[in-house]
Design a protein around this motif. Structure first.
Motif, short mmCIF file in Angstrom:
data_model
loop_
_atom_site.label_atom_id
_atom_site.label_comp_id
_atom_site.label_asym_id
_atom_site.label_seq_id
_atom_site.Cartn_x
_atom_site.Cartn_y
_atom_site.Cartn_z
N LEU A 150 -0.70 6.57 -1.36
CA LEU A 150 -1.51 7.22 -2.52
C LEU A 150 -1.38 8.84 -2.68
CD1 LEU A 150 -4.77 5.32 -1.71
CD2 LEU A 150 -3.86 5.19 -3.70
N THR A 151 -0.77 9.34 -1.88
CA THR A 151 -0.39 10.67 -2.27
C THR A 151 0.97 11.13 -2.86
OG1 THR A 151 0.80 11.31 -0.21
CG2 THR A 151 -1.80 11.25 -0.09
N GLN A 152 1.67 9.82 -2.92
CA GLN A 152 3.23 10.03 -3.47
C GLN A 152 3.09 9.58 -5.10
OE1 GLN A 152 5.73 11.14 -1.07
NE2 GLN A 152 3.68 11.59 -0.33
N ASN A 153 4.43 9.78 -5.39
CA ASN A 153 4.89 9.34 -6.71
C ASN A 153 5.26 7.90 -6.84
OD1 ASN A 153 5.51 9.53 -9.39
ND2 ASN A 153 7.19 10.50 -9.24
N VAL A 154 4.36 7.13 -6.46
CA VAL A 154 4.49 5.56 -6.38
C VAL A 154 4.51 5.22 -7.62
CG1 VAL A 154 4.00 3.53 -5.22
CG2 VAL A 154 3.85 5.64 -3.97
N LEU A 155 5.67 4.39 -8.19
CA LEU A 155 5.63 3.74 -9.43
C LEU A 155 4.83 2.16 -9.46
CD1 LEU A 155 9.39 4.21 -10.51
CD2 LEU A 155 7.20 5.52 -11.16
N GLY A 156 4.98 1.75 -8.09
CA GLY A 156 4.30 0.43 -8.04
C GLY A 156 4.44 -0.15 -6.63
N MET A 157 3.88 -1.27 -6.10
CA MET A 157 4.07 -1.45 -4.68
C MET A 157 3.95 -3.32 -4.71
SD MET A 157 1.50 -0.78 -1.48
CE MET A 157 -0.03 -1.36 -2.28
N ILE A 158 4.82 -3.56 -3.69
CA ILE A 158 4.69 -4.75 -3.14
C ILE A 158 4.21 -4.86 -1.90
CG2 ILE A 158 6.36 -7.06 -2.77
CD1 ILE A 158 8.39 -5.65 -4.63
N LEU A 159 3.32 -5.71 -1.67
CA LEU A 159 2.50 -5.65 -0.34
C LEU A 159 2.48 -6.99 0.36
CD1 LEU A 159 0.82 -4.19 1.99
CD2 LEU A 159 -1.00 -4.79 0.23
N MET A 160 2.81 -7.36 1.53
CA MET A 160 2.54 -8.72 2.15
C MET A 160 1.37 -8.32 3.21
SD MET A 160 4.76 -10.99 4.92
CE MET A 160 6.01 -11.41 3.56
N PRO A 161 -0.05 -8.48 2.95
CA PRO A 161 -1.17 -8.15 3.64
C PRO A 161 -1.12 -8.93 4.81
CG PRO A 161 -1.63 -9.26 1.87
CD PRO A 161 -0.28 -9.30 1.52
#
Length: 358
Positions: A123-134
């Motif tokens: 959340l502090t980074q320049n993240v374009l998107g995220m893929i998450l296996m919760p």
């Protein structure tokens, strides 16, 4: 060998200053010549990921994952287990290169606390998107809501976190278990137990149980609650990393089978690790797989390969590609994609742990 080490460094398994396995260790682990092992390490050095230090060996020189990144990237966050990580990495690599998107891989180590640390960092980074296996049905939902509020595209692998709207890409868990149970029925089995059963199934586990029940009913076989074998449901791990609790749980289930008045002829297990433990517990009880009892798994990990267990194979690479495609579509349109589900087909893998009942 090079690709496995490259991925391990990129995913953070080996951090700055860590010493990689020696050439001799790599030879023994992979069954290759010393020149092959040396070539793999030389390739890593050419990429600037490692350096040779006298008296220490090959040392990681890669940048720490938790260093602020200025370029935009898509984060891939999941618990690395078995060669699932390699399948996901290889599944994404070609698509990412074609779409010219940078990927950063993060290992949650099956720890909600580690998952939280990674999400907070992203959340502090320049993240374009995220893929998450919760890791859970509501795992770190407060932080995931921040991704939604900041309109950061998100896609889930395996199952979704309840309350967060995002595309989900998963295996056809229902269809895979349905096909596996039907296969047992075609082999002549009518008394088929399920292990482990739990009231706290994760969504994927619940889908597999539904597939088992549906296959029985569709074949005119009554469901027998006594064939629901209770047990612990641990996160998927390699067979070599199974904790004693899994074996103790399997031993209790094997005792139930051993003393049953109407002993089942087959047991379908929710995953390969459960099947590995259960088969070992059955053998310890003096029963033989598959002579006395057929046993099946789900996932097609090394736990099933090493024990020749019939199982259901998941296409982790295709799952990952679909998830990245979902994130890229959101980036192109600039709006959330909603909470649709993509189910990737599974495949039945027949091995020697199943035989027809006498």
């Amino acid at each position: 060998m090079y690709e496995e080490l490259y991925y391990a460094i990129k995913s953070g398994k080996y951090a700055n200053g860590d010493v990689l396995p020696s050439e001799q260790e790599l030879c023994e682990r992979h069954g290759v010549s010393r020149i092959t092992a040396k070539h793999a390490l030389d390739l890593l050095r050419e990429k600037g990921l490692v350096k040779r230090i006298r008296r220490r060996g090959t040392v990681v020189a890669a940048q720490d994952l938790f260093v602020r990144q200025t370029r935009g990237f898509v984060a891939v966050v999941f618990p690395h287990f078995e060669n699932c990580g390699n399948r996901i990495y290889h599944g994404l690599r070609e698509l990412a290169e074609r779409e010219r998107v940078s990927l950063s891989f993060f290992d949650t180590e099956r720890s909600p606390e580690k998952e939280r640390e990674i999400l907070s960092f992203l959340l502090t980074q320049n993240v374009l998107g995220m893929i998450l296996m919760p890791l859970g049905r509501v795992s770190n939902i407060d932080l995931l809501s921040q991704f939604s509020l900041h309109k950061i595209p998100l896609a889930f692998l395996d199952f979704a976190v309840s309350g967060i709207r995002a595309p989900l890409v998963t295996s056809d868990n229902f269809g895979g278990m349905y096909a596996l149970t039907q296969y047992l029925i075609r082999r002549g089995h009518r008394k088929i137990a399920y292990y482990p059963y739990s009231d706290a199934f994760l969504p994927t586990e619940a889908e597999r149980f539904r597939g088992y029940c549906a296959a029985l009913i569709d074949s005119g076989i009554a469901i027998v609650p006594e064939y629901f074998l209770a047990g612990s449901l641990s996160p998927v791990r390699s067979a070599g990393d199974v904790i004693s609790a899994d074996f103790q749980s399997a031993k209790r289930a094997a005792d139930v089978i051993f003393h049953a008045a109407q002993r089942p002829t087959a047991v379908v297990c929710v995953n390969d690790v459960s099947a590995h433990c259960f088969a070992a517990a059955v053998e310890a009880r003096g029963l033989s797989v598959p002579r006395d009892l057929s046993v099946t798994g789900f996932d097609n990990l090394s736990a099933s390969i090493s024990e020749n267990i019939t199982t259901v194979g998941q296409n982790f690479g295709e799952i990952a590609r679909n998830a990245l495609t979902a994130v890229l579509r959101q980036l192109e349109k600039g709006v959330p994609a909603g909470d649709y589900v993509v189910r990737v087909p599974t495949v039945l893998v027949e091995r020697s742990s199943v035989r027809s009942p006498e």
